[in-house]
Design a protein around this motif. Structure first.
Motif: not given
Lengths: 227, 227, 227, 227, 227, 227, 227, 227
Positions: H199-203
C-alpha cells in the motif's frame, strides 16, 4: 564511470558484476532500447572485466557499429544475438529445439544460441508442426533423448502439447507472434500453451527465445551435474 | 394467437413455419431464456402443425413441466435437448463426433443428438484428446470414414487440428468452456481452433454443440444426396 | 536435401509429400514469413515431384523473384495467390463467394482462387452487404443454388447471418479486418459470425480466405461425389 | 434532511430537484445498489415535492417493501420499473420498440415503459430477428412510421443494422446480454452495433433499456413539438 | 456496367439508387479501401444520375486524382470529406458540434461537414473539454439552443456526460482515438460514453464523425419538420 | 469395459496405461468435471492394474463418496488432492514451494502434494511476499538450496521475479486468482510472471499447482539422477 | 509460534513487526482469504505486541467470531473494516472523500475509515456525481480546503477528472465496480481515471478504498508535518 | 483572437489563463496532435501574458520550427519537453525518480523535467530494477529521504512495489510501454502496479511521465509548505 565490486555504474545502466557468482551465469543485455554508444560502453566494460557477454534483440546496424569498436564481437542475424566471449564455456548435456513452422526459426535460433552461449549442446528440429504430424513422429525418439526440450510455435501453438504428451523430460514452450487475424500476435499460441492438458510443460513470454534458452541451459547443466 | 402461412404469432414469439420449405429443416427453440408457459405454447403450436421440433439448452425442470402437458416430449439430460417428433426422419450418411476429454461430453451430446434429430447417423469417439495421442491414433482410420467430423474440445482445444491434419473430410470444431485460469471459459480453445494451421476446419461458438450438429447434418445429407 | 517418400527435408522446412494421399489435396505454402530463396527451393522441390502447389499471402516482389527462376508460376495480385500447376484439376460443382463490401474483395478472391485451384467451380457476388439489402435479395435465389456459400464481411459482419437465414446449404463465414475503431481489426465481425442466431454457418480466422476456399472446395467436391 | 431549492440532501443521496427545469424531465432512480430504506426515503421526498419519479432495475422485493409504505407506487416486473406518478404526462408521437428474440423482451420493456413514463406513445414489435427475416419484412412498413425506432438484440445483434438500412428515422440500438460463449455478455452485440455499416443508428450501453427509452422519448417529443 | 432502377452494378460495387427514396438521403462512399479508379467510376455514375454524393475518409491523393476527372468535386482535408453536389440542399435547424480538445477537431469536422451536406445548420464549439470546465460553462447556454448536440472527445471522453447532464436535447457522443497508453486508441473514451450516468446520450463508433453527423442531421431535420 | 495394453476403455474415458512407460509417471485425473460414479470407475480400474493414481481439484463430497467404495483413498482438503497409492515412490532431491501470501496456500499445497506423490522431497516457505521483503531475505539462502523452486503468487505476482533474480536454479511461477479488481482473476499475476526481466523462470496456468508440482518433480528427479 | 524481532511466524503467515519502524505505519490484514481461526491468531499476536491492527474486506461473520475471542475488536459493516486499537493515534490535517453516487459509499467508507485509523481527519461528500453537477459545485470550495482529495466513482468514473480540474491539491481516484454492461466491473471507470486530461490525479485498483485511504493519510500527514 | 480574463480564444484552442490562480500551476500543452503553426500561436499567446509554459510529447521537428519564431524556447529531446520560462520558479523539497531499466529513461526524464519546471528539486536513480536487486538496495536509504518517489518501469513493472514496501512516503508508479509479447505495450506493468500488495502507491497512465511529475511536484511542494 563509478565502480564497485558488485556492479559497474554507467549512469544510464548499472552492470551486474556479481551475477555470475550469485546466479551462476553472467548478465545478458537487452539491446532493443539501447543506443549504439550505450552498447559500446556496456560491452567494453564487461570486456575489461574479462566477463563473457551476450546481447539479445540486436539489429544488424547495432552490430556493425559495435564491430568497429570491438572487433571480437560476433553476431547471428537470424537469432539477433551479439556475443563477446572472453572465456570459452564447455558445452554439456543436450537441449532439443523444435519449431512448428519455418517462420518460427528466428525465435528458435535465439533460444538455441543462448543455450549454447551459456554451456549446452543443442540439437535443432525445425518445421515439425502438427499439420503434417508424421514429420514429428519421425523425429520424436531422437528428440526425447534430450535433457530438456524447447518447443517453439506460433498460430495455434499446439506443438508443445503434442511433444509433452510423448516425452518424459520437461518441455519449455515458446509462443511466437507468427500468424494473423485472431492469433493476436502470439496470444493465441500463448493461451494454448498455458492451457495444455499435457503436464510437464511450462511457458515463457511470446517470442522470448532468450529466456527459453537460458532456462533450458540452467536445467540441462544441473542434470549434467555441472551447475 | 394470430396466424398466417409464414409464421405463428404468439406475441412474445413468432414461430417460423416456412423454414422447412425455405431452409430444408424446421426451426429450433433456444430454451434458456424462456418460461415454462412460453415453451408449452411454442411446442403445442408446432405440434398442432404436425411439425417436428427440437429445443436446446433445456433444463430438467422445464422438461418436467412440459412433459405433463405434452406427454410425447422427450428429453436427453446430458445434451439438454428436448424433442417432439411427429414425423420420423430417415437417418443417412455418417457424422463422427469426437471429444478431447470427459468434460466435453455434454456439448458433444448436444451436437450428436441434433445431427440425429435432423437426419444423420452419428458415431461417437469420446476422450481421444492429445495428452495420450495413441488413443486417437487407434481410432483415426474409423473416424476418417465419416462424411463430416465434429471435434469438441476445451482447455487448449488442439484436438480439431490434429484430426484435420489427418482427415480428408471437413472438420467442424467446437470449443468448450471446460478448463480454468487462462482458458477464459473457452476463449483459449476458440483461438486455437481459429488459428489452426491445418486447413479444412471451421469453427462454431463456444459450447455451441447445436450449430455444429446442425451444420454437420446439413453437409452430411447433401453428400448423401438427400438434402 | 534429404528425401524420403513422406516428405522432402529442406532443413528450414519439411515438405509434405503424402498429403495428397492422406488428405486428398497437396500442401499449401504460407509465403508471408518465407524468404525468396526458400520459396524457390520449395516450389522447385514440388515441381520436381510433379505436384501442384499453391502459395498464399505472397507479395508481388516474391512473385517477380520466383517467376525468373520458375517461369510457369502464376500470380493473382488481388488474392495474393501463387500457383504452379503441373496437372490440371477438373472443376466440379459450385461454390458461391459473396462480400459485404468492396474492401472485402481481396479476401474473397483468396477464397475463390483457392477453391478453383483445388477443383471447384466458383461464382462471385460482390458488394451485397446489408446496408442496402435489396442488392442481396436480388441475387439470393441464384446464390442459394450453390453447394456451399462463402460469406466474406468486415465491419459488423452480419452478411453471413442474413444469407444463412435464407439458404439451405452450409455457409462458411470469413470475417475481414476491414473497418476502424471498435472493429478491432476484424474481431467485431468475427464475434458477430460466431454468435449468429442463424444455424448452418461456421467461421474461419479473420482474413483467412484460404481456409474458407479450401473447406468449401472439400465439401463441394464431396457433394459432387468426386472427393 | 437538509433541503434547498436545487436538491434534497439525504446524506447518502442528493435528489436533483431542478432537473425538470434544467433538462425537461425529472431525475430517475437506479435502484440496484440501494437499500429498501433508502428507496422509501427517496420516493417519499419526491412525492412530497409532487414530482413524478421512476425507478429502474428494481426487484420484486424492493417493490413489495415500498408498496407497504407508499401504496401509490406501481411496478412492472418484466421491465423492473417502479413508478410513482403524481401528475400524468400527455403521451405524444410514436416510438417503435423491436426485439430480435424473446429473451430480449425484458430490456425492451424497460425501454418502452421509460418512454411511456416520460411522455411517448409506444408500439412493440417482438421476435422480429434476422434468422427468419420475413417476420421483420412483414412489419417494416408499420415500424418505419415511428419518429424513432429502438432496436433491442443480443447474440450477434444485427437487428439494428437491418432496420437502419431500411428506415428513414433514427435508430437507437440496445445490445443485450442474451447469448453465451463468445457473446461475452453482450459485447458481441455491442460491437456489431457500433460497427454497423448502416448510418443513422447510435448505441447505448448493454442492457440499458432505460437510456434508450429516455433518449427516444426526448427525440420523439422534440419532433412532436412538445419538448 | 449493368444498371437497373434500384442500383448501378459496377462489378466491384453496387451503387444504391433507391436510397434517397427509401431512407431520405443518398448513399455515402467509404473511400478508405477504394482505388482511385473505383472512386472515379463511382462518382461519375452518381453524377450521371444527378445524385449528390459524399465520400468519407478520403485522402489528399485520392482527391487530386478525382479532381482531374471530375472538376466539380470538392474536398475538405481536415475532415477528409469529398463532395460532389448536383442539387443544393436547404440547411435547416441547428446542430452543435463540440470537442474536448484540439486533437479531436478532424473527427468533429467530419461530423459537421456531413451534417451540413445532408441539410443542417451547424455551430462549432472546439476545445471545451473538462480540464478547464469554465470554458464549457461559458458556452453552455448557447450550445443548449441546438436541436441535437454532438460531443467529440478522446482520452477519458467525459465531455458528453457533462453536456448531457445540462442539456435538454439529445447528445450524440463520438469517442476519438486521441490519447495514448491505456486509452487503447479510443476504447477508454468509448467505455466512458457508454457508461455515462447522464441519460439522453447515445454513442457511435470510435472516430465515426460521419455517422454522428448523419444521425444528428436526421434528428435535426425531423425536429425542423422537413424530413 | 473394453481393455487393451495401452489404455482402459470406459466409454466416457480412456485411461492411459502406457503413460508410466512412455512418460515415466502414471496419468493424473482432473476431477472437476467428473461424476462420483465416474471417479469410482476410474480409481477402481487403476487400482486393479496396481497403478498409483492422483486426482486433482477433487471436492470433499467426491472424496467421501469414493472413500466408501475404496477405503485406501486419501484426501488433502486444502490442496484438493485425492491419492490412491499401491506402490510407494522413493522421495529424492528437493523442491522449494514458496507463496506470496496466505491466500495462495491452497495452490501451493496442490503443487507440493503433487511433487511428493511423484517422488520429490518438498520444503514449504509460505507468506514470503514482497510487501515485507525482509521475510523473504531471511529464507532465501535456504530456498536457494533446492533443485527447483516453485513461486506461487496472486495480486501483482512479483514473488517469482525476485526469487529468480537471486537463485541459480530454475523457478516455476504459478499465478493465482487471489486478488480483486484489476487482478482479473489471476491475469495480472500471469502477465507479471511472463514479462519478468529475471531470466530462468517459466510459467504455468493460473492456479495450476498440479502442473507446477509435476514439472518441478520431473526436473528435480532428473537432477537427482533417478528419472 | 516462532518469533523474532522482525516478524511473528505463524506458519500460514509471517506478521510484519518492523513495519511501523520501516514504513511509519503498522501492517494491515486482508481478511478475504483468511479463516476465522487464522484471524484470531493474527489479531491476538498483534494485540500481545500492543500494536494497532486493521483488517480489510472482513465480513460480518468473521467479526462475530473474532468479537467472542477479542472483545476489544470493532467493526464497520459498510466499510467492512475491523480494527483493534491499543494505542490511539492523533488525527491531523484533512482528507476529503467524495463519491459519484450512493452505490460507491461502501468503498468510500473503506477509504475514510482507513485514513482515520492511520491518523487523518476526514470529511465526507457523497453523491456529488456529474449527472447533476450543481451538487458538486455547491461543495467544491469546501472540498478544495483538504490536503488530499479521494474521488470514488463507478460507471463512467468522471468525478475525479472534474474535481482535479478545479482543485490545487492531489486527487486519488478510486474506480468502483458499480455499473453494468460495458462497465466491465469497474474497468470503464479505471480507464477513464487513467486517461484523465486533468493532471494532478493518480489512481488505485478497482474498489481499493484501503489503498486510497492509506495513501491519502500518508500524504496528508506529511503535509501536516507529522510523518 | 478573442480574449477574456479566463482564457485566450484561438478558435482551435482555448488557453486556460486562470489555471494558475485556480490550480496553482499554469496549463501544460500536449504537443502530439498539434501543428507547428498551432504551437507557435499557443506559445506566443502565453508568452505575451508572461506565463510560463511547458509542452509535452514534442518532437525535434516541432522544436526546431518553434525555436525560429520564439528563440527563448528550450527543448529536452530525451524527455520530449518544450519549455518557455518567463518567470523562474524556486525549486524546493525533493522528488526521487527511479527506473527499472535503461529503456525507461525517456519517461523518467519527462517526469523529472516536469517536476523541476513546476518547482521541485529532483534526484535520479536509473537502472535499479529487480533482476539485480542489490543495485536498488544500495540506493534505497538515499531514495527514502525524498518527499515523494516516482517509480518508472516497463516489462513486469515490479519496481514500484518493492520500493513502496520499504519507503514511508508516497510512491507514484508509472508503467512504461517497454517490453514485448505479453507486455501488451505497458498493460502488464500497469496491472502489476494497480494490484500491488504494497500500500502507499498510486498509478498514472502508461508512459505518462508528465502527470507523475506534476503530481509528485504538487505533493512535494505541499509538504515543503509552499503550495
Amino acid at each position: 564511470m563509478k565502480d564497485n565490486d558488485k556492479y559497474i555504474e554507467l549512469g544510464f545502466a548499472k552492470l551486474d558484476l556479481e551475477r555470475s557468482q550469485r546466479r551462476g551465469y553472467p548478465e545478458a543485455i537487452f539491446c532493443e532500447c539501447k543506443t549504439n554508444e550505450q552498447l559500446v560502453e556496456i560491452f567494453s566494460a564487461f570486456k575489461e572485466k574479462n566477463t563473457n557477454v551476450i546481447g539479445t534483440r540486436a539489429n544488424l546496424e547495432q552490430y556493425k557499429y559495435l564491430k568497429q569498436k570491438l572487433p571480437d564481437v560476433n553476431y547471428n542475424e537470424k537469432g539477433r544475438i551479439l556475443t563477446l566471449v572472453s572465456e570459452e564455456i564447455q558445452k554439456v548435456g543436450e537441449v532439443a529445439v523444435c519449431t512448428g513452422g519455418t517462420g518460427d526459426i528466428p525465435v528458435a535460433e535465439e533460444a538455441a544460441l543462448t543455450a549454447e552461449f551459456f554451456g549446452s549442446k543443442v540439437k535443432r528440429y525445425y518445421d515439425v508442426g502438427i499439420s503434417g504430424i508424421h514429420r514429428l513422429f519421425d523425429k520424436i525418439d531422437e528428440i526425447k533423448k534430450a535433457n530438456v526440450i524447447i518447443a517453439v510455435a506460433g498460430m495455434e501453438g499446439a506443438l508443445g502439447s503434442i511433444i509433452a504428451g510423448m516425452a518424459d523430460c520437461h518441455v519449455i514452450a515458446v509462443p511466437t507472434s507468427i500468424g494473423y487475424g485472431a492469433s493476436f500476435k502470439g496470444v493465441s499460441a500463448l493461451l494454448t500453451m498455458l492451457n495444455s492438458c499435457a503436464e510437464g510443460m511450462s511457458v515463457v513470454n511470446i517470442d522470448n527465445g532468450f529466456n527459453a534458452g537460458y532456462s533450458a541451459n540452467q536445467i540441462n547443466r544441473q542434470i549434467a551435474g555441472v551447475k
